[in-house]
Scaffold this active site. Structure first.
Site, PDB file in Angstrom:
ATOM      1  N   SER A  31       9.345  11.566  14.690  1.00 16.98           N
ATOM      2  CA  SER A  31      10.454  11.907  15.590  1.00 16.98           C
ATOM      3  C   SER A  31      11.801  11.781  14.874  1.00 16.98           C
ATOM      4  CB  SER A  31      10.423  11.041  16.848  1.00 16.98           C
ATOM      5  OG  SER A  31      10.655   9.684  16.548  1.00 16.98           O
ATOM      6  N   ASN A  32      11.906  10.888  13.898  1.00 17.81           N
ATOM      7  CA  ASN A  32      13.162  10.807  13.139  1.00 17.81           C
ATOM      8  C   ASN A  32      13.332  12.010  12.217  1.00 17.81           C
ATOM      9  OD1 ASN A  32      14.801   8.209  13.626  1.00 17.81           O
ATOM     10  ND2 ASN A  32      12.669   7.523  13.635  1.00 17.81           N
ATOM     11  N   LYS A  45       0.852  -1.109   0.377  1.00 17.05           N
ATOM     12  CA  LYS A  45       1.593  -0.427  -0.696  1.00 17.05           C
ATOM     13  C   LYS A  45       0.743   0.714  -1.239  1.00 17.05           C
ATOM     14  CE  LYS A  45      -0.215  -3.497  -4.247  1.00 17.05           C
ATOM     15  NZ  LYS A  45       0.029  -4.399  -5.364  1.00 17.05           N
ATOM     16  N   MET A  99       5.013   3.456   6.270  1.00 21.96           N
ATOM     17  CA  MET A  99       4.464   2.130   6.576  1.00 21.96           C
ATOM     18  C   MET A  99       4.019   1.345   5.333  1.00 21.96           C
ATOM     19  SD  MET A  99       5.073   1.953   9.699  1.00 21.96           S
ATOM     20  CE  MET A  99       4.223   0.451  10.190  1.00 21.96           C
ATOM     21  N   ARG A 100       4.505   1.729   4.169  1.00 25.76           N
ATOM     22  CA  ARG A 100       4.148   0.982   2.952  1.00 25.76           C
ATOM     23  C   ARG A 100       5.413   0.514   2.232  1.00 25.76           C
ATOM     24  NH1 ARG A 100      -1.435   1.958   1.814  1.00 25.76           N
ATOM     25  NH2 ARG A 100      -2.127   3.378   3.432  1.00 25.76           N
ATOM     26  N   ASN A 136      16.303   3.558   4.736  1.00 24.23           N
ATOM     27  CA  ASN A 136      15.238   3.330   5.709  1.00 24.23           C
ATOM     28  C   ASN A 136      15.870   3.063   7.069  1.00 24.23           C
ATOM     29  OD1 ASN A 136      12.557   2.746   6.666  1.00 24.23           O
ATOM     30  ND2 ASN A 136      13.058   0.560   6.574  1.00 24.23           N
ATOM     31  N   HIS A 146      15.064   0.816  10.514  1.00 24.11           N
ATOM     32  CA  HIS A 146      14.206  -0.273  10.999  1.00 24.11           C
ATOM     33  C   HIS A 146      14.566  -0.557  12.455  1.00 24.11           C
ATOM     34  CE1 HIS A 146      11.722  -3.824  10.819  1.00 24.11           C
ATOM     35  NE2 HIS A 146      12.681  -4.485  11.436  1.00 24.11           N
TER      36      HIS A 146
HETATM   37  C1  GRF Z   1      10.634   4.172  13.922  1.00 26.47           C
HETATM   38  O1  GRF Z   1      10.639   3.412  15.079  1.00 26.47           O
HETATM   39  C2  GRF Z   1      11.293   3.429  12.778  1.00 26.47           C
HETATM   40  O2  GRF Z   1      12.217   2.497  13.179  1.00 26.47           O
HETATM   41  C3  GRF Z   1      10.133   2.738  12.118  1.00 26.47           C
HETATM   42  O3  GRF Z   1       9.047   3.619  12.271  1.00 26.47           O
HETATM   43  C4  GRF Z   1       9.227   4.437  13.425  1.00 26.47           C
HETATM   44  C5  GRF Z   1       9.030   5.860  13.013  1.00 26.47           C
HETATM   45  O4  GRF Z   1       8.894   6.731  14.081  1.00 26.47           O
HETATM   46  N1  GRF Z   1      10.476   2.445  10.742  1.00 26.47           N
HETATM   47  P1  GRF Z   1       8.823   8.307  13.852  1.00 26.47           P
HETATM   48  O5  GRF Z   1       7.583   8.600  13.004  1.00 26.47           O
HETATM   49  O6  GRF Z   1      10.087   8.735  13.155  1.00 26.47           O
HETATM   50  O7  GRF Z   1       8.693   8.873  15.226  1.00 26.47           O
END
Ligand code: GRF
Length: 201
Positions: free
Chosen positions: A13-14, A65, A92-93, A109, A111
């Protein structure tokens, strides 16, 4: 135009927020490649929808990692795509030396907490469990620690009395989709101003 690569493991989604900001002409930087360590991640489908080059790189046997070989392959792809910086969007790594050395102070990043509070996994759940009244998200530079690099921007959201971790996560994500494009734009402007882009055409 400054170019960037996106690394993600999830639904993306980002990436959508960044790609839409680029399409609207307000990002000042172009997402040119998306790389995932998860073969069928939604973020790769989304890359296809936005006509961005997408790649799966098999991370190897570790959970937290990539192997040095896998990270080397990621560096190769990003270099070939001529990116100036890297955006982690739900990757996620932990990022290790091959990438950190190839892109020093050029990896950002997002968070889902107000760092330095609640580093690590499921920060929204940590916030609920800690009983805080305010949560949010942070964009930061990536260094060799976990969620420890220089903070570039934050956005606050309230924690409401009846919140579940799902409700709070959704509220934080909405804030992320506004914060990340804004900070990526500022970061790209800064690189541009410093004449630090490697590949601008
Ligand atoms: C987000 O909540 C971000 O803060 C975390 O991982 C999630 C990623 O979501 N690091 P998406 O894949 O961008 O929807």
């Amino acid at each position: 135009m400054i170019r960037f690569g996106v690394l993600g493991s999830g639904k993306g989604s980002n990436l959508r927020a960044l790609a839409e900001a680029f399409q609207s002409g307000i990002l000042g930087a172009k997402p040119v490649i998306v790389i995932s360590d998860v073969e069928h991640a939604g973020i790769l489908d989304l890359a296809r929808d936005f006509e961005i080059e997408g790649h799966f790189v098999s991370p190897g046997p570790f959970l937290t990692k990539m192997t040095p070989e896998a990270e080397g392959e990621v560096v190769r792809l990003l270099t070939e795509a001529k990116v100036d910086f890297i955006v982690l969007a739900g990757f996620m790594r932990v990022i290790k030396e091959p990438l950190l050395k190839a892109f020093p102070a050029r990896i950002v990043n997002i968070h889902p907490s107000l760092l330095p509070a609640f580093r690590g996994l499921e920060a929204w759940r940590q916030a609920i469990e800690a009983g805080v009244s305010e949560a949010g998200c942070t964009v930061h530079l990536v260094d060799s620690g976990v969620d420890t690099g220089k903070i570039l921007g934050q956005s606050h959201v309230p924690v409401l009395p009846d919140d579940t971790s799902e409700l709070l996560h959704a509220r934080i994500q909405m804030a992320e989709h506004e914060l990340y494009p804004r900070i990526v734009r500022e970061f790209a402007e800064q690189l541009h101003g410093e004449g630090k882009m490697k590949n601008e055409k």
